[in-house]
Design a protein around this motif. Structure first.
Motif, mmCIF file in Angstrom:
data_model
loop_
_atom_site.group_PDB
_atom_site.id
_atom_site.type_symbol
_atom_site.label_atom_id
_atom_site.label_comp_id
_atom_site.label_asym_id
_atom_site.label_seq_id
_atom_site.Cartn_x
_atom_site.Cartn_y
_atom_site.Cartn_z
ATOM 1 N N GLY A 670 0.790 -1.218 0.000
ATOM 2 C CA GLY A 670 0.000 0.000 0.000
ATOM 3 C C GLY A 670 0.820 1.266 0.000
ATOM 4 O O GLY A 670 0.274 2.358 -0.206
ATOM 5 N N ASP A 671 2.144 1.161 0.236
ATOM 6 C CA ASP A 671 2.983 2.351 0.151
ATOM 7 C C ASP A 671 2.880 2.952 -1.245
ATOM 8 O O ASP A 671 2.936 2.214 -2.257
ATOM 9 C CB ASP A 671 4.444 1.993 0.439
ATOM 10 C CG ASP A 671 4.717 1.797 1.917
ATOM 11 O OD1 ASP A 671 3.822 2.122 2.715
ATOM 12 O OD2 ASP A 671 5.824 1.330 2.262
ATOM 13 N N VAL A 672 2.745 4.252 -1.317
ATOM 14 C CA VAL A 672 2.665 4.937 -2.599
ATOM 15 C C VAL A 672 3.583 6.150 -2.540
ATOM 16 O O VAL A 672 3.988 6.618 -1.481
ATOM 17 C CB VAL A 672 1.227 5.400 -2.934
ATOM 18 C CG1 VAL A 672 0.299 4.218 -3.082
ATOM 19 C CG2 VAL A 672 0.708 6.350 -1.868
ATOM 20 N N TRP A 680 4.525 5.479 -8.059
ATOM 21 C CA TRP A 680 4.726 4.062 -7.749
ATOM 22 C C TRP A 680 3.843 3.630 -6.591
ATOM 23 O O TRP A 680 3.376 4.448 -5.810
ATOM 24 C CB TRP A 680 6.190 3.786 -7.421
ATOM 25 C CG TRP A 680 6.747 4.617 -6.295
ATOM 26 C CD1 TRP A 680 7.412 5.790 -6.400
ATOM 27 C CD2 TRP A 680 6.686 4.326 -4.885
ATOM 28 N NE1 TRP A 680 7.776 6.267 -5.175
ATOM 29 C CE2 TRP A 680 7.342 5.388 -4.219
ATOM 30 C CE3 TRP A 680 6.146 3.294 -4.135
ATOM 31 C CZ2 TRP A 680 7.463 5.436 -2.836
ATOM 32 C CZ3 TRP A 680 6.266 3.335 -2.752
ATOM 33 C CH2 TRP A 680 6.922 4.386 -2.120
ATOM 34 N N GLN A 681 3.617 2.302 -6.514
ATOM 35 C CA GLN A 681 2.816 1.721 -5.442
ATOM 36 C C GLN A 681 3.329 0.317 -5.165
ATOM 37 O O GLN A 681 3.615 -0.456 -6.092
ATOM 38 C CB GLN A 681 1.339 1.683 -5.827
ATOM 39 C CG GLN A 681 0.436 1.082 -4.755
ATOM 40 C CD GLN A 681 -1.031 1.141 -5.141
ATOM 41 O OE1 GLN A 681 -1.372 1.415 -6.284
ATOM 42 N NE2 GLN A 681 -1.908 0.860 -4.205
ATOM 43 N N VAL A 682 3.481 -0.009 -3.892
ATOM 44 C CA VAL A 682 3.931 -1.346 -3.494
ATOM 45 C C VAL A 682 2.733 -2.294 -3.531
ATOM 46 O O VAL A 682 1.723 -2.067 -2.858
ATOM 47 C CB VAL A 682 4.555 -1.322 -2.086
ATOM 48 C CG1 VAL A 682 4.907 -2.744 -1.635
ATOM 49 C CG2 VAL A 682 5.800 -0.451 -2.083
ATOM 50 N N LEU A 683 2.850 -3.367 -4.320
ATOM 51 C CA LEU A 683 1.783 -4.352 -4.440
ATOM 52 C C LEU A 683 1.963 -5.517 -3.477
ATOM 53 O O LEU A 683 0.987 -6.117 -3.020
ATOM 54 C CB LEU A 683 1.721 -4.893 -5.869
ATOM 55 C CG LEU A 683 1.501 -3.862 -6.985
ATOM 56 C CD1 LEU A 683 1.507 -4.556 -8.348
ATOM 57 C CD2 LEU A 683 0.194 -3.109 -6.780
ATOM 58 N N ALA A 684 3.219 -5.871 -3.196
ATOM 59 C CA ALA A 684 3.485 -6.998 -2.300
ATOM 60 C C ALA A 684 4.802 -6.741 -1.594
ATOM 61 O O ALA A 684 5.768 -6.281 -2.204
ATOM 62 C CB ALA A 684 3.540 -8.313 -3.066
ATOM 63 N N ALA A 685 4.836 -7.033 -0.301
ATOM 64 C CA ALA A 685 6.058 -6.935 0.500
ATOM 65 C C ALA A 685 5.764 -7.617 1.822
ATOM 66 O O ALA A 685 5.262 -6.998 2.754
ATOM 67 C CB ALA A 685 6.476 -5.485 0.712
ATOM 68 N N VAL A 686 6.059 -8.918 1.901
ATOM 69 C CA VAL A 686 5.719 -9.709 3.084
ATOM 70 C C VAL A 686 6.997 -10.021 3.823
ATOM 71 O O VAL A 686 7.960 -10.532 3.248
ATOM 72 C CB VAL A 686 5.000 -11.018 2.695
ATOM 73 C CG1 VAL A 686 4.662 -11.817 3.947
ATOM 74 C CG2 VAL A 686 3.741 -10.697 1.909
ATOM 75 N N GLY A 687 7.047 -9.691 5.115
ATOM 76 C CA GLY A 687 8.253 -9.946 5.905
ATOM 77 C C GLY A 687 7.955 -10.828 7.093
ATOM 78 O O GLY A 687 6.821 -11.246 7.357
ATOM 79 N N ALA A 709 7.102 -6.334 -4.718
ATOM 80 C CA ALA A 709 6.477 -6.227 -6.036
ATOM 81 C C ALA A 709 5.947 -4.807 -6.176
ATOM 82 O O ALA A 709 5.228 -4.316 -5.300
ATOM 83 C CB ALA A 709 5.352 -7.230 -6.196
ATOM 84 N N LEU A 710 6.311 -4.158 -7.280
ATOM 85 C CA LEU A 710 6.061 -2.723 -7.424
ATOM 86 C C LEU A 710 5.340 -2.433 -8.723
ATOM 87 O O LEU A 710 5.630 -3.040 -9.761
ATOM 88 C CB LEU A 710 7.407 -1.985 -7.413
ATOM 89 C CG LEU A 710 7.408 -0.487 -7.144
ATOM 90 C CD1 LEU A 710 7.080 -0.219 -5.681
ATOM 91 C CD2 LEU A 710 8.772 0.110 -7.491
ATOM 92 N N GLU A 711 4.389 -1.508 -8.662
ATOM 93 C CA GLU A 711 3.749 -0.993 -9.867
ATOM 94 C C GLU A 711 4.190 0.450 -10.065
ATOM 95 O O GLU A 711 4.158 1.244 -9.125
ATOM 96 C CB GLU A 711 2.223 -1.051 -9.764
ATOM 97 C CG GLU A 711 1.523 -0.521 -11.023
ATOM 98 C CD GLU A 711 0.006 -0.492 -10.910
ATOM 99 O OE1 GLU A 711 -0.673 -0.419 -11.942
ATOM 100 O OE2 GLU A 711 -0.500 -0.534 -9.758
ATOM 101 N N LEU A 712 4.627 0.785 -11.286
ATOM 102 C CA LEU A 712 5.058 2.133 -11.619
ATOM 103 C C LEU A 712 4.297 2.623 -12.836
ATOM 104 O O LEU A 712 3.935 1.823 -13.716
ATOM 105 C CB LEU A 712 6.560 2.184 -11.908
ATOM 106 C CG LEU A 712 7.490 1.725 -10.799
ATOM 107 C CD1 LEU A 712 8.112 0.378 -11.191
ATOM 108 C CD2 LEU A 712 8.601 2.742 -10.552
ATOM 109 N N ASP A 719 2.297 1.524 -17.826
ATOM 110 C CA ASP A 719 2.146 0.857 -16.529
ATOM 111 C C ASP A 719 3.131 -0.301 -16.479
ATOM 112 O O ASP A 719 3.113 -1.185 -17.345
ATOM 113 C CB ASP A 719 0.716 0.332 -16.357
ATOM 114 C CG ASP A 719 -0.268 1.462 -16.108
ATOM 115 O OD1 ASP A 719 0.037 2.333 -15.290
ATOM 116 O OD2 ASP A 719 -1.331 1.468 -16.755
ATOM 117 N N VAL A 720 3.988 -0.297 -15.458
ATOM 118 C CA VAL A 720 5.049 -1.295 -15.333
ATOM 119 C C VAL A 720 4.907 -1.982 -13.983
ATOM 120 O O VAL A 720 4.728 -1.327 -12.955
ATOM 121 C CB VAL A 720 6.444 -0.627 -15.431
ATOM 122 C CG1 VAL A 720 7.539 -1.687 -15.394
ATOM 123 C CG2 VAL A 720 6.549 0.209 -16.697
#
Length: 824
Positions: A670-672, A680-687, A709-712, A719-720
């Motif tokens: 959810g980080d943007v 950019w927006q973080v789609l996945a980041a599990v720790g 996993a990032l969307e830019l 869209d990347v």
């Protein structure tokens, strides 16, 4: 001028690693200044006493020589005095900055009190804003200390008003030495306003806000460029226009500097002349208007330089003396460097001074050389942008390793529109708070002028070869300087004259005849010389073909397009993806395995600034090339995996980033944020333990499924999605989350997970359904990547597959509705 250059060199040197020697240099310069002044005084008195009362006429040249020595001595004394003043300034300010620097180096929790001295910009992380505070007090560990220095603050919500005194708490972080802030601070809570801006600053804030409201209904370029030209507010300039202005060196249009001051002063002087105002009144009116203009556009380094140069010219006018451009510039620069020595490292200040020096010293001679050929008006119009470009070129090369070939013609056509755009924009600014109905048509007229500037910029920026790639670094700067000096020497070496063209037409045939006679003599009498000459010329041509032509031909079809948007770097069996955010900046996702491959790729792409460095996880094939990427580049911030596995590599990465002064943040879903022109927006980041026990892949440490996993989204609308090394469990979880939220569906580009391993999710491929799939993989690798199943999965979604083991570095370009590819 000599004193100004000495002050500049001293300020640049003493604000660097040798800052601790400032006190010693100051004492030595004071002693040397006193000694040189005393010696000059004694020599002057001795020469007067020893001079005969009646000197014969033949000895007059000796008198001239004796008198000529005095200005040299005065220059030495003044230069030493400036050196002492700068050194004392560095020493005094470094002592005041010490508490802030020490706490930032320790990463201490602190509370700052200071005044807001910049307009807000989007935060690197999240939805907040960042702005600068001139700190005057810092409190940490229960101790309050007086201090001085700029701190970049990032806080959620709206930024406080310019000029307000605020208090803000958070963790201080150090930054690299330079002209900017001494430290960074992320606010841990709300920002408290202790005192509002002064009444004058509140008035300027009202005018800037009212201008933005008045221009809101105008077209895209006008709503961005009219405030930019009038008050330097570039927050709404369209990205395409901004990029075109950078390519054509027209950014000075919105970077308020000497040109804007000249327009304002000229307009006021003309009005005073029409009113037949006396000299004292003229000086007072211009001084008050210039002060108000500085407050309106904000005292950035280039604005301060222009204001102090204007002050020197006004002083000359008040004293009834002619104003000289070079001494006025040197005096203004010296005063500012004594007050703030760190300006010597400011690109804005350097470019402002260089451009003014070029106009003062070069524009006149160049115009006189061109006048016999073009006539005086066109000669002057050509000389101004040529002189400015020649002076600023080496400094600009440090920011962007390209030479703008279209800058002179673009400036020639665009500059005439700058005067009406500036004057009308300022009139609209003054009217906007009190009479918005009257300000709107004025702003609309200003928009017509800025429309012409935008059209010129975009037209010339679209010309093939508008920017010539140039070697980066000191050697490239030196080469451009030598080339510039050679061209100027060629242009300026012959005195101007009305008969230049006639003399050339008469001299050329004579020269040709002399060359022919010499060739015949050489052929008949000096056969060996002729043979050696021909052989030498042939050797030079062959060397030129081998050194220049062959590499160019070998690289034909493999050049990186000037308008590239996404690039998958060929780093072997590893990952490194660059998404462009500006002319020389990018978001970089992973840096490949150990070695210089990722750094060379970014050099080739012309990336000198990394707006955001994303390290998806800490495996060596994704973080090994970090040193090469950091070397010679500015990295604004880093986003890393929340799982520090493998622990040793994670610690090494964090240590390297800390040593480089790069702020680091662990990614969270959810980080943007924004980075340059991209979002950019973080789609996945599990720790944590969850990832350590699942989907670890061959390594078994869980790091793959902890990949960020990032969307830019680029300025060109691409869209990347970068998937790191997510394994099938992580991809399945991501697919379910994206399906539930509707995000990242039918994207343009996907960087396939884990180099195309067999562990791929069909549900994720179906949801993303990319037009292009990038596979970062090494040739003939031992893992069997990419697998046929992974390639078939994305091909079945209609995606074009691009592999770095086959294509090399793959650069994508968004053009119209298609995506272009360049391999190399």
């Amino acid at each position: 001028m000599p004193a100004g250059l000495v002050a500049w060199v001293a300020a640049w040197a003493l604000t660097g690693p040798v800052q601790g020697w400032a006190g010693v240099v100051a004492v030595g310069a004071v002693l040397a200044c006193v000694g040189a002044g005393t010696a000059a005084l004694l020599v002057s008195r001795w020469s007067r006493r020893s001079r005969p009362r009646r000197r014969p006429r033949p000895e007059l040249p000796e008198t001239v020589r004796v008198g000529a020595a005095r200005p040299t001595a005065r220059h030495v004394v003044v230069a030493l005095a400036c050196l002492a003043a700068v050194a004392l300034g560095v020493h005094a300010q470094a002592a005041r900055q010490a508490p802030l620097r020490s706490l930032a180096g320790q990463g201490a929790q602190a509370e700052l009190v200071g005044r807001v001295v910049s307009e807000p910009r989007p935060a690197v992380f999240g939805d907040g804003e960042r702005w600068q505070v001139a700190a005057r007090q810092v409190t940490a560990r229960g101790v309050a200390s007086s201090t001085a220095g700029l701190v970049e603050v990032t806080a959620a919500g709206a930024a406080p008003r310019y000029g307000a005194t605020v208090s803000v708490s958070g963790v201080l972080r150090p930054v690299d030495a330079g002209d900017g802030p001494l430290a960074r601070l992320t606010a841990a809570g709300p920002v408290a306003e202790r005192a509002p801006p002064t009444a004058l600053l509140r008035a300027t804030h009202t005018m800037r806000s009212a201008l933005l409201e008045v221009t809101e209904s105008l077209g895209a370029q006008a709503r961005g460029l009219v405030p930019g030209v009038a008050v330097g507010d570039t927050s709404r300039v369209p990205e395409a226009v901004d990029e075109a202005m950078r390519v054509t060196s027209l950014t000075h249009v919105t970077a308020v500097s000497g040109g804007h001051f000249a327009i304002v002063v000229a307009a006021l002087t003309a009005l005073c002349a029409l009113a037949r105002a006396p000299r004292a009144l003229r000086v007072g009116v211009v001084a008050v208007a210039a002060t108000g203009f500085v407050l309106l556009v904000r005292p950035e380094p280039s604005v301060l330089r222009a204001a102090w140069t204007c002050a020197a010219a006004l002083l000359a006018l008040a004293l009834g003396r002619p104003s000289a451009g070079a001494p006025a510039l040197a005096a203004a620069a010296t005063v500012l460097l004594v007050v703030d020595p760190w300006l010597a490292r400011s690109y804005g200040f350097v470019l402002s001074c260089a451009a003014t020096a070029g106009l003062v010293l070069l524009a006149g001679p160049i115009a006189r050389r061109l006048a016999p050929w073009t006539g005086r008006p066109l000669a002057f119009a050509l000389a101004v942008p040529w002189a400015a470009q020649a002076a600023c070129g080496p400094a600009l090369l440090l920011l962007d390793p390209h030479v703008p070939l279209m800058s002179v013609p673009a400036n020639l056509l665009a500059t005439p529109a700058l005067v009406p755009a500036t004057v009308l924009g300022l009139v609209a600014t003054l009217l906007a708070p009190w009479a918005p109905g009257a300000a709107l048509p004025v702003a609309w007229l200003a928009g017509l002028a800025t429309g012409w500037i935008a059209s010129v910029a975009q037209t010339f920026a679209s010309v093939p070869g508008a920017r010539l790639p140039w070697p980066a670094g000191p050697l490239g700067v030196l080469a451009l300087m030598l080339l510039t000096v050679a061209v100027l020497a060629l242009v300026l070496r012959r005195p101007p004259g009305e008969g230049w063209r006639r003399e050339w037409r008469e001299a050329a045939p004579r020269a040709v005849r002399r060359v022919r006679r010499q060739v015949r003599r050489t052929t008949l009498r000096h056969g060996r010389v002729r043979t050696a000459t021909v052989a030498g010329l042939a050797g030079v041509l062959l060397l030129a073909v081998l050194v220049v032509a062959v590499p160019r031909l070998a690289g034909a079809g493999h050049a990186v397009p000037d308008d590239w948007q996404v690039a998958a770097c060929d780093v072997g069996q590893g990952d490194s993806l660059a998404v462009r955010t500006g002319p020389s900046s990018a978001v970089v996702v992973d840096v490949g395995p150990d070695g210089a491959a990722a750094g060379r790729c970014l050099d080739r792409l012309g990336v000198t600034t990394v707006d955001l460095l994303v390290l998806s996880h800490f495996h060596a094939d994704h973080v090994g090339g970090l040193a090469a990427v950091l070397r010679g580049r500015s990295v604004t911030a880093a986003l890393v995996s929340p799982l520090d596995e493998p622990a040793g590599q994670a610690a090494a990465v964090r240590s390297a980033l800390a040593a480089a002064g790069v702020p680091v943040r662990a990614a969270a879903v959810g980080d943007v944020g924004s980075a340059g022109s991209a979002t950019w927006q973080v789609l996945a980041a599990v720790g944590g333990a969850r990832s350590a026990g699942s989907g670890g892949g061959d390594e078994g440490d869980g790091a793959n499924d902890a990949s960020v996993a990032l969307e830019l989204r680029t300025a060109a609308g691409l869209d990347v999605v970068a998937l790191g090394d997510l394994e099938e469990p992580g991809q399945e979880a991501l697919a379910a989350d994206l399906a539930a939220t509707g995000r990242a569906a039918d994207v343009d580009v996907v960087k396939m997970a884990h180099h195309g391993s067999r562990s791929q999710s069909a549900a994720l491929a179906r949801h993303l359904s990319p037009r292009v799939t990038l596979v970062s993989v090494g040739a003939d690798n031992a893992y069997g990547h990419p697998t046929d199943d992974a390639l078939a999965l994305y091909a079945s979604e209609g995606s074009a597959l691009v592999r770095t083991d086959e294509c090399g570095t793959a650069a994508l370009v968004g053009r119209d509705d298609g995506i272009g590819l360049a391999c190399g």
